[in-house]
Write a protein that holds these residues in place. Structure first.
Motif, PDB file in Angstrom:
ATOM      1  N   MET A   1       0.830  -1.188   0.000  1.00  0.00           N
ATOM      2  CA  MET A   1       0.000   0.000   0.000  1.00  0.00           C
ATOM      3  C   MET A   1       0.870   1.245   0.000  1.00  0.00           C
ATOM      4  SD  MET A   1      -3.168  -0.763   2.508  1.00  0.00           S
ATOM      5  CE  MET A   1      -2.551  -2.083   3.527  1.00  0.00           C
ATOM      6  N   TYR A   2       0.329   2.281  -0.577  1.00  0.00           N
ATOM      7  CA  TYR A   2       1.012   3.562  -0.675  1.00  0.00           C
ATOM      8  C   TYR A   2       0.092   4.628  -0.106  1.00  0.00           C
ATOM      9  CZ  TYR A   2       3.164   0.560  -4.127  1.00  0.00           C
ATOM     10  OH  TYR A   2       3.749  -0.504  -4.748  1.00  0.00           O
ATOM     11  N   PHE A   3       0.672   5.649   0.484  1.00  0.00           N
ATOM     12  CA  PHE A   3      -0.111   6.715   1.075  1.00  0.00           C
ATOM     13  C   PHE A   3       0.457   8.058   0.669  1.00  0.00           C
ATOM     14  CE2 PHE A   3      -0.285   3.124   3.943  1.00  0.00           C
ATOM     15  CZ  PHE A   3      -1.626   3.039   4.275  1.00  0.00           C
ATOM     16  N   CYS A   4      -0.390   9.084   0.695  1.00  0.00           N
ATOM     17  CA  CYS A   4       0.096  10.458   0.612  1.00  0.00           C
ATOM     18  C   CYS A   4      -0.846  11.319   1.436  1.00  0.00           C
ATOM     19  CB  CYS A   4       0.225  10.961  -0.819  1.00  0.00           C
ATOM     20  SG  CYS A   4      -1.296  11.252  -1.675  1.00  0.00           S
ATOM     21  N   SER A   5      -0.303  12.389   1.975  1.00  0.00           N
ATOM     22  CA  SER A   5      -1.105  13.323   2.753  1.00  0.00           C
ATOM     23  C   SER A   5      -1.933  14.171   1.808  1.00  0.00           C
ATOM     24  CB  SER A   5      -0.207  14.222   3.592  1.00  0.00           C
ATOM     25  OG  SER A   5       0.488  13.452   4.547  1.00  0.00           O
ATOM     26  N   ILE A   6      -3.107  14.586   2.282  1.00  0.00           N
ATOM     27  CA  ILE A   6      -3.980  15.450   1.491  1.00  0.00           C
ATOM     28  C   ILE A   6      -4.563  16.499   2.423  1.00  0.00           C
ATOM     29  CG2 ILE A   6      -6.000  13.943   1.777  1.00  0.00           C
ATOM     30  CD1 ILE A   6      -6.697  14.748  -1.192  1.00  0.00           C
ATOM     31  N   ALA A   7      -4.657  17.723   1.931  1.00  0.00           N
ATOM     32  CA  ALA A   7      -5.156  18.814   2.760  1.00  0.00           C
ATOM     33  C   ALA A   7      -5.727  19.913   1.871  1.00  0.00           C
ATOM     34  CB  ALA A   7      -4.028  19.388   3.614  1.00  0.00           C
ATOM     35  N   THR A   8      -6.513  20.762   2.481  1.00  0.00           N
ATOM     36  CA  THR A   8      -6.997  21.947   1.777  1.00  0.00           C
ATOM     37  C   THR A   8      -6.234  23.163   2.301  1.00  0.00           C
ATOM     38  OG1 THR A   8      -8.766  22.294   3.404  1.00  0.00           O
ATOM     39  CG2 THR A   8      -9.318  21.023   1.418  1.00  0.00           C
ATOM     40  N   VAL A   9      -6.095  24.152   1.445  1.00  0.00           N
ATOM     41  CA  VAL A   9      -5.461  25.415   1.811  1.00  0.00           C
ATOM     42  C   VAL A   9      -6.446  26.525   1.459  1.00  0.00           C
ATOM     43  CG1 VAL A   9      -3.531  26.973   1.380  1.00  0.00           C
ATOM     44  CG2 VAL A   9      -3.156  24.496   1.371  1.00  0.00           C
ATOM     45  N   ASP A  10      -6.830  27.304   2.465  1.00  0.00           N
ATOM     46  CA  ASP A  10      -7.767  28.399   2.226  1.00  0.00           C
ATOM     47  C   ASP A  10      -7.206  29.408   1.239  1.00  0.00           C
ATOM     48  OD1 ASP A  10      -9.449  27.282   4.110  1.00  0.00           O
ATOM     49  OD2 ASP A  10      -9.232  28.901   5.574  1.00  0.00           O
ATOM     50  N   GLY A  11      -8.087  29.920   0.420  1.00  0.00           N
ATOM     51  CA  GLY A  11      -7.787  31.061  -0.441  1.00  0.00           C
ATOM     52  C   GLY A  11      -8.842  32.097  -0.085  1.00  0.00           C
ATOM     53  N   THR A  12      -9.569  32.566  -1.079  1.00  0.00           N
ATOM     54  CA  THR A  12     -10.693  33.448  -0.776  1.00  0.00           C
ATOM     55  C   THR A  12     -11.848  32.650  -0.197  1.00  0.00           C
ATOM     56  OG1 THR A  12     -11.410  33.276  -3.084  1.00  0.00           O
ATOM     57  CG2 THR A  12     -10.079  35.208  -2.480  1.00  0.00           C
ATOM     58  N   ALA A  13     -11.922  31.342  -0.488  1.00  0.00           N
ATOM     59  CA  ALA A  13     -12.904  30.446   0.136  1.00  0.00           C
ATOM     60  C   ALA A  13     -12.288  29.905   1.426  1.00  0.00           C
ATOM     61  CB  ALA A  13     -13.251  29.293  -0.802  1.00  0.00           C
ATOM     62  N   LYS A  14     -13.074  29.863   2.488  1.00  0.00           N
ATOM     63  CA  LYS A  14     -12.587  29.446   3.803  1.00  0.00           C
ATOM     64  C   LYS A  14     -13.233  28.128   4.248  1.00  0.00           C
ATOM     65  CE  LYS A  14     -10.436  33.368   4.023  1.00  0.00           C
ATOM     66  NZ  LYS A  14      -9.119  33.383   3.459  1.00  0.00           N
ATOM     67  N   GLN A  15     -12.392  27.237   4.805  1.00  0.00           N
ATOM     68  CA  GLN A  15     -12.901  25.958   5.306  1.00  0.00           C
ATOM     69  C   GLN A  15     -13.920  26.205   6.407  1.00  0.00           C
ATOM     70  OE1 GLN A  15     -10.255  22.739   5.589  1.00  0.00           O
ATOM     71  NE2 GLN A  15     -11.490  21.634   7.057  1.00  0.00           N
ATOM     72  N   ASP A  16     -14.962  25.386   6.429  1.00  0.00           N
ATOM     73  CA  ASP A  16     -16.080  25.422   7.378  1.00  0.00           C
ATOM     74  C   ASP A  16     -16.996  26.620   7.184  1.00  0.00           C
ATOM     75  OD1 ASP A  16     -15.328  22.988   8.561  1.00  0.00           O
ATOM     76  OD2 ASP A  16     -13.949  24.027   9.917  1.00  0.00           O
ATOM     77  N   SER A  17     -16.665  27.502   6.276  1.00  0.00           N
ATOM     78  CA  SER A  17     -17.564  28.596   5.910  1.00  0.00           C
ATOM     79  C   SER A  17     -18.057  28.402   4.480  1.00  0.00           C
ATOM     80  CB  SER A  17     -16.829  29.930   6.043  1.00  0.00           C
ATOM     81  OG  SER A  17     -17.632  30.987   5.584  1.00  0.00           O
ATOM     82  N   ASP A  18     -17.137  28.080   3.573  1.00  0.00           N
ATOM     83  CA  ASP A  18     -17.470  27.900   2.156  1.00  0.00           C
ATOM     84  C   ASP A  18     -17.366  26.444   1.704  1.00  0.00           C
ATOM     85  OD1 ASP A  18     -17.867  30.721   1.458  1.00  0.00           O
ATOM     86  OD2 ASP A  18     -15.749  30.891   1.965  1.00  0.00           O
ATOM     87  N   PHE A  19     -16.535  25.658   2.363  1.00  0.00           N
ATOM     88  CA  PHE A  19     -16.362  24.249   1.995  1.00  0.00           C
ATOM     89  C   PHE A  19     -15.953  23.460   3.229  1.00  0.00           C
ATOM     90  CE2 PHE A  19     -12.167  26.085   1.657  1.00  0.00           C
ATOM     91  CZ  PHE A  19     -11.329  25.094   2.148  1.00  0.00           C
ATOM     92  N   ARG A  20     -16.103  22.148   3.135  1.00  0.00           N
ATOM     93  CA  ARG A  20     -15.674  21.268   4.230  1.00  0.00           C
ATOM     94  C   ARG A  20     -15.011  20.036   3.624  1.00  0.00           C
ATOM     95  NH1 ARG A  20     -20.243  20.910   7.421  1.00  0.00           N
ATOM     96  NH2 ARG A  20     -19.516  22.850   8.335  1.00  0.00           N
ATOM     97  N   GLY A  21     -13.740  19.859   3.910  1.00  0.00           N
ATOM     98  CA  GLY A  21     -13.019  18.674   3.459  1.00  0.00           C
ATOM     99  C   GLY A  21     -13.200  17.553   4.463  1.00  0.00           C
ATOM    100  N   LYS A  22     -12.938  16.332   4.038  1.00  0.00           N
ATOM    101  CA  LYS A  22     -13.025  15.200   4.966  1.00  0.00           C
ATOM    102  C   LYS A  22     -11.943  15.322   6.028  1.00  0.00           C
ATOM    103  CE  LYS A  22     -14.084  11.145   3.585  1.00  0.00           C
ATOM    104  NZ  LYS A  22     -14.154   9.826   2.999  1.00  0.00           N
ATOM    105  N   SER A  23     -12.219  14.760   7.193  1.00  0.00           N
ATOM    106  CA  SER A  23     -11.231  14.808   8.261  1.00  0.00           C
ATOM    107  C   SER A  23     -10.041  13.890   7.971  1.00  0.00           C
ATOM    108  CB  SER A  23     -11.876  14.417   9.591  1.00  0.00           C
ATOM    109  OG  SER A  23     -12.424  13.116   9.503  1.00  0.00           O
ATOM    110  N   GLN A  24     -10.236  12.955   7.044  1.00  0.00           N
ATOM    111  CA  GLN A  24      -9.162  12.047   6.629  1.00  0.00           C
ATOM    112  C   GLN A  24      -8.000  12.867   6.075  1.00  0.00           C
ATOM    113  OE1 GLN A  24     -10.634   9.446   3.594  1.00  0.00           O
ATOM    114  NE2 GLN A  24      -8.626   9.103   2.737  1.00  0.00           N
ATOM    115  N   LYS A  25      -6.805  12.628   6.588  1.00  0.00           N
ATOM    116  CA  LYS A  25      -5.635  13.411   6.195  1.00  0.00           C
ATOM    117  C   LYS A  25      -4.689  12.663   5.270  1.00  0.00           C
ATOM    118  CE  LYS A  25      -6.956  16.894   8.574  1.00  0.00           C
ATOM    119  NZ  LYS A  25      -7.776  17.850   7.914  1.00  0.00           N
ATOM    120  N   GLN A  26      -5.017  11.399   4.950  1.00  0.00           N
ATOM    121  CA  GLN A  26      -4.202  10.624   4.020  1.00  0.00           C
ATOM    122  C   GLN A  26      -5.103   9.911   3.022  1.00  0.00           C
ATOM    123  OE1 GLN A  26      -1.698   7.954   6.328  1.00  0.00           O
ATOM    124  NE2 GLN A  26       0.029   9.298   5.949  1.00  0.00           N
TER     125      GLN A  26
END
Length: 103
Positions: A1-26
């Motif tokens: 198995m292979y893994f990589c980290s995944i995350a969101t980075v706010d721009g003009t859209a803000k997490q929990d205000s404009d979008f919500r990513g999964k809590s899964q970080k890999q």
């Protein structure tokens, strides 16, 4: 198995205000697997807004190498804009998503 980290980075859209990513970080890839799904929910606040953007970033591969693109630029449009597109060239992708309808 292979893994990589995944995350969101706010721009003009803000997490929990404009979008919500999964809590899964890999994201996990089994041998031979080349795609995986990681969902981002676009949130509606009931008010018209100009387009907003954020990034989804892949990093820190384990037992693997990342190829380009490592970053997806995501643009959120309101329903009144009526445009949904996906474009890519070389090392970057732009995903354009439609915000849920008002109400």
């Amino acid at each position: 198995m292979y893994f990589c980290s995944i995350a969101t980075v706010d721009g003009t859209a803000k997490q929990d205000s404009d979008f919500r990513g999964k809590s899964q970080k890999q994201v996990q890839f089994n041998p031979g697997q080349t795609t995986a799904v990681w969902r981002v929910r676009i949130l509606s606040d009931g008010e018209y807004e100009v387009s907003e953007s954020f990034q989804i970033v892949l990093s820190e591969p384990v037992m693997a190498l990342l190829e380009f693109p490592e970053v997806a630029n995501v643009e959120i449009l309101d329903p009144g804009d009526e445009v949904i597109s996906e474009t890519g060239s070389g090392r970057s992708w732009v995903l354009t998503l439609l915000r849920p309808p008002f109400g």
